[in-house]
Motif scaffolding. Sequence first.
Motif, PDB file in Angstrom:
ATOM      1  N   ASP A  79       0.840  -1.193   0.000  1.00  0.00           N
ATOM      2  CA  ASP A  79       0.000   0.000   0.000  1.00  0.00           C
ATOM      3  C   ASP A  79       0.880   1.249   0.000  1.00  0.00           C
ATOM      4  OD1 ASP A  79      -2.522   1.322   0.136  1.00  0.00           O
ATOM      5  OD2 ASP A  79      -2.181   1.703   2.253  1.00  0.00           O
ATOM      6  N   LYS A  80       0.238   2.386  -0.204  1.00  0.00           N
ATOM      7  CA  LYS A  80       0.920   3.690  -0.229  1.00  0.00           C
ATOM      8  C   LYS A  80       1.994   3.746  -1.316  1.00  0.00           C
ATOM      9  CE  LYS A  80       0.033   5.017   4.557  1.00  0.00           C
ATOM     10  NZ  LYS A  80      -0.861   3.887   4.900  1.00  0.00           N
ATOM     11  N   GLN A  81       1.670   3.153  -2.456  1.00  0.00           N
ATOM     12  CA  GLN A  81       2.517   3.261  -3.638  1.00  0.00           C
ATOM     13  C   GLN A  81       1.707   3.855  -4.778  1.00  0.00           C
ATOM     14  OE1 GLN A  81       5.172  -0.095  -4.635  1.00  0.00           O
ATOM     15  NE2 GLN A  81       4.267  -1.137  -2.887  1.00  0.00           N
ATOM     16  N   ILE A  82       2.415   4.329  -5.776  1.00  0.00           N
ATOM     17  CA  ILE A  82       1.764   4.839  -6.975  1.00  0.00           C
ATOM     18  C   ILE A  82       2.500   4.290  -8.187  1.00  0.00           C
ATOM     19  CG2 ILE A  82       3.128   6.975  -6.980  1.00  0.00           C
ATOM     20  CD1 ILE A  82       0.607   8.372  -8.126  1.00  0.00           C
ATOM     21  N   ALA A  83       1.740   3.909  -9.191  1.00  0.00           N
ATOM     22  CA  ALA A  83       2.301   3.450 -10.462  1.00  0.00           C
ATOM     23  C   ALA A  83       1.933   4.459 -11.546  1.00  0.00           C
ATOM     24  CB  ALA A  83       1.767   2.077 -10.820  1.00  0.00           C
ATOM     25  N   GLN A 132      15.121  -1.155  -8.364  1.00  0.00           N
ATOM     26  CA  GLN A 132      16.045  -0.142  -7.868  1.00  0.00           C
ATOM     27  C   GLN A 132      16.246  -0.273  -6.355  1.00  0.00           C
ATOM     28  OE1 GLN A 132      17.959   1.480  -9.643  1.00  0.00           O
ATOM     29  NE2 GLN A 132      18.890   2.883  -8.183  1.00  0.00           N
ATOM     30  N   LYS A 133      15.146  -0.371  -5.639  1.00  0.00           N
ATOM     31  CA  LYS A 133      15.183  -0.632  -4.201  1.00  0.00           C
ATOM     32  C   LYS A 133      13.775  -1.056  -3.798  1.00  0.00           C
ATOM     33  CE  LYS A 133      14.423   4.227  -2.985  1.00  0.00           C
ATOM     34  NZ  LYS A 133      14.962   5.386  -2.229  1.00  0.00           N
ATOM     35  N   LYS A 134      13.586  -1.321  -2.523  1.00  0.00           N
ATOM     36  CA  LYS A 134      12.287  -1.787  -2.064  1.00  0.00           C
ATOM     37  C   LYS A 134      11.179  -0.837  -2.497  1.00  0.00           C
ATOM     38  CE  LYS A 134       9.773  -3.067   2.144  1.00  0.00           C
ATOM     39  NZ  LYS A 134       9.831  -3.196   3.618  1.00  0.00           N
ATOM     40  N   HIS A 135      10.179  -1.388  -3.188  1.00  0.00           N
ATOM     41  CA  HIS A 135       9.011  -0.640  -3.661  1.00  0.00           C
ATOM     42  C   HIS A 135       9.390   0.497  -4.614  1.00  0.00           C
ATOM     43  CE1 HIS A 135       6.715  -3.091  -1.056  1.00  0.00           C
ATOM     44  NE2 HIS A 135       6.998  -2.471   0.068  1.00  0.00           N
ATOM     45  N   HIS A 136      10.468   0.311  -5.359  1.00  0.00           N
ATOM     46  CA  HIS A 136      10.844   1.281  -6.394  1.00  0.00           C
ATOM     47  C   HIS A 136      11.389   0.484  -7.567  1.00  0.00           C
ATOM     48  CE1 HIS A 136      13.007   5.357  -7.373  1.00  0.00           C
ATOM     49  NE2 HIS A 136      12.252   4.914  -8.375  1.00  0.00           N
ATOM     50  N   TRP A 137      10.570   0.363  -8.608  1.00  0.00           N
ATOM     51  CA  TRP A 137      10.927  -0.498  -9.723  1.00  0.00           C
ATOM     52  C   TRP A 137      10.200  -0.037 -10.980  1.00  0.00           C
ATOM     53  CZ3 TRP A 137       7.140  -3.838 -11.993  1.00  0.00           C
ATOM     54  CH2 TRP A 137       5.916  -3.880 -11.311  1.00  0.00           C
ATOM     55  N   ALA A 138      10.505  -0.692 -12.097  1.00  0.00           N
ATOM     56  CA  ALA A 138       9.877  -0.336 -13.375  1.00  0.00           C
ATOM     57  C   ALA A 138       9.653  -1.585 -14.207  1.00  0.00           C
ATOM     58  CB  ALA A 138      10.750   0.653 -14.148  1.00  0.00           C
ATOM     59  N   ARG A 156       6.996   4.778  -3.869  1.00  0.00           N
ATOM     60  CA  ARG A 156       6.183   5.199  -2.734  1.00  0.00           C
ATOM     61  C   ARG A 156       5.535   6.552  -3.027  1.00  0.00           C
ATOM     62  NH1 ARG A 156       5.182   1.499   1.180  1.00  0.00           N
ATOM     63  NH2 ARG A 156       5.051   3.174   2.724  1.00  0.00           N
ATOM     64  N   THR A 157       4.335   6.753  -2.487  1.00  0.00           N
ATOM     65  CA  THR A 157       3.633   8.012  -2.733  1.00  0.00           C
ATOM     66  C   THR A 157       4.379   9.197  -2.128  1.00  0.00           C
ATOM     67  OG1 THR A 157       2.249   7.517  -0.798  1.00  0.00           O
ATOM     68  CG2 THR A 157       1.352   6.977  -2.960  1.00  0.00           C
ATOM     69  N   ASP A 158       5.060   8.990  -0.990  1.00  0.00           N
ATOM     70  CA  ASP A 158       5.789  10.113  -0.396  1.00  0.00           C
ATOM     71  C   ASP A 158       6.976  10.536  -1.276  1.00  0.00           C
ATOM     72  OD1 ASP A 158       7.311   7.878   0.086  1.00  0.00           O
ATOM     73  OD2 ASP A 158       7.407   8.117   2.261  1.00  0.00           O
ATOM     74  N   ALA A 182      -2.151   6.929 -13.912  1.00  0.00           N
ATOM     75  CA  ALA A 182      -1.666   6.720 -12.552  1.00  0.00           C
ATOM     76  C   ALA A 182      -2.627   5.790 -11.811  1.00  0.00           C
ATOM     77  CB  ALA A 182      -1.545   8.046 -11.809  1.00  0.00           C
ATOM     78  N   ALA A 183      -2.062   4.928 -10.976  1.00  0.00           N
ATOM     79  CA  ALA A 183      -2.848   4.082 -10.080  1.00  0.00           C
ATOM     80  C   ALA A 183      -2.177   4.134  -8.719  1.00  0.00           C
ATOM     81  CB  ALA A 183      -2.920   2.651 -10.595  1.00  0.00           C
ATOM     82  N   ALA A 184      -2.948   4.480  -7.688  1.00  0.00           N
ATOM     83  CA  ALA A 184      -2.380   4.642  -6.353  1.00  0.00           C
ATOM     84  C   ALA A 184      -3.068   3.724  -5.352  1.00  0.00           C
ATOM     85  CB  ALA A 184      -2.511   6.092  -5.907  1.00  0.00           C
TER      86      ALA A 184
END
Length: 456
Positions: free
Chosen positions: A188-192, A220-226, A243-245, A284-286
């Motif tokens: 949760d608290k991620q955005i694509a 790239q790191k936890k919860h940061h990818w493509a 992450r959304t932040d 975008a999907a959050a």
Amino acid sequence: MPHKKHPVIILGGGPAGACTAIYLLRRGIKPVIVERDAFPRYHVGESLTGATALALKELGLGPAIEAQNYPLKHGATFYGPDGKNEFWVPLVRRDENENQVPNYTWNVLRSTFDKVLFDAALERGAEWIKATAVAPIRKDDAVIGLTIRTPGGATENLHSDVLIDASGWATFLANHRVTGPKIPGNSDKQIALFTLFAGGIRDNGPELCKQPGNTLLFYQKKHHWAWFIPVTHELTSVGVVFRTDYFKQAGLSKEDMMLRECRQMTPALSVRLPDLTPQEPIYAAANFSYRVMNYSGQGFVCIGDAHRFTDPIFAYGVFFGIQEGEFATDVIAKLLSGEIRTNGNPFADFEKLCDEGNDVVEDVIGVLWEFPLAFQRIFTWRDRVRSLDILSGRIYGERAATNPARIAIRRLMASKEAALQAEREMALLKRTALATVCANMLARGMILVKLFDELV
């Protein structure tokens, strides 16, 4: 005049709803599909698993999908931080002798793929009611139908023996509080952010790992990818997840953020995108990770994304929708024939089975994020054969529970869960101790005030 009752109403005409309709028709049950939109329509989720391809072929949909000339996917290549330490994860299946052999699937353009499935369901006998779902019709704890609104604005009640929620991320029954609560998932608290680009540079070698239709994933790191997913011979779906932040701190529009990440996140991705002209809007999907509790009962059942979505990285969404549609069909056929008679939840065993499979996939994703080096070792070396069985869809029942790779993955996640629980307990202990200290100080302060008052 008595109202007409349909044996099954399916809410949603996407892959889960369409394939479930075909499964029902094969059992002699004519469903009604309530779907607001005409196909083709836009949808994200273009990468399919090998198990999804096998299920679609078993439903007789292989020729129609092959006719779309989608890129063939033989597996996925994972790139580590900064594009280094890449490794290949092939698609496999078990043959009639239980030997593990190569498999393939398709990377699809969902607008045309979904239409192929939906049209097939209608051609085989499903009925389509073009309408918007308004609310479930309830009688005590049971669901007995669905209120809809037609394109002309009229409201109608449709009655059913079973309502199948295949509404995907809309989670219709959860939003109407028919089910248990909908709770945030671990991702949760991620955005694509995602779009299509033309001219992407793909692999093009003779080996299966270098085929141009393969999926590429950039960690790239936890919860940061493509992701980099070829969907036609010219267009590639590219998405970045974070992450959304992180997005808020950047202070950029979604368009500028998307282009920045494509250029800067990792050279392994940027080198493949010489032309960053989007071929469609940037979507975008959050907050897309969630789980719905108690998602079945008297007269209703949720399948696929309508009750759970963990993380898009392994592309299990379509697979779960189709597989759970088959599981639900088996229960519904027995229920309508009278083979199942119960005053409780006829789908209780179904729900337990679905949770088993989702839990396996959630643990696999959890190990990727929490223990990336262990993930690579399990899937490329130590438990390679058995771990590929998990990715091939063998995630239910005894064969999943006794899979050594599954056991190793669960052990790793159990250790992480124990550590998190210990952290929570320590934090609670500290808060309790602090509250006690504050209370004591307050009490002492009150005593001093009283003594001061007496002296004055």
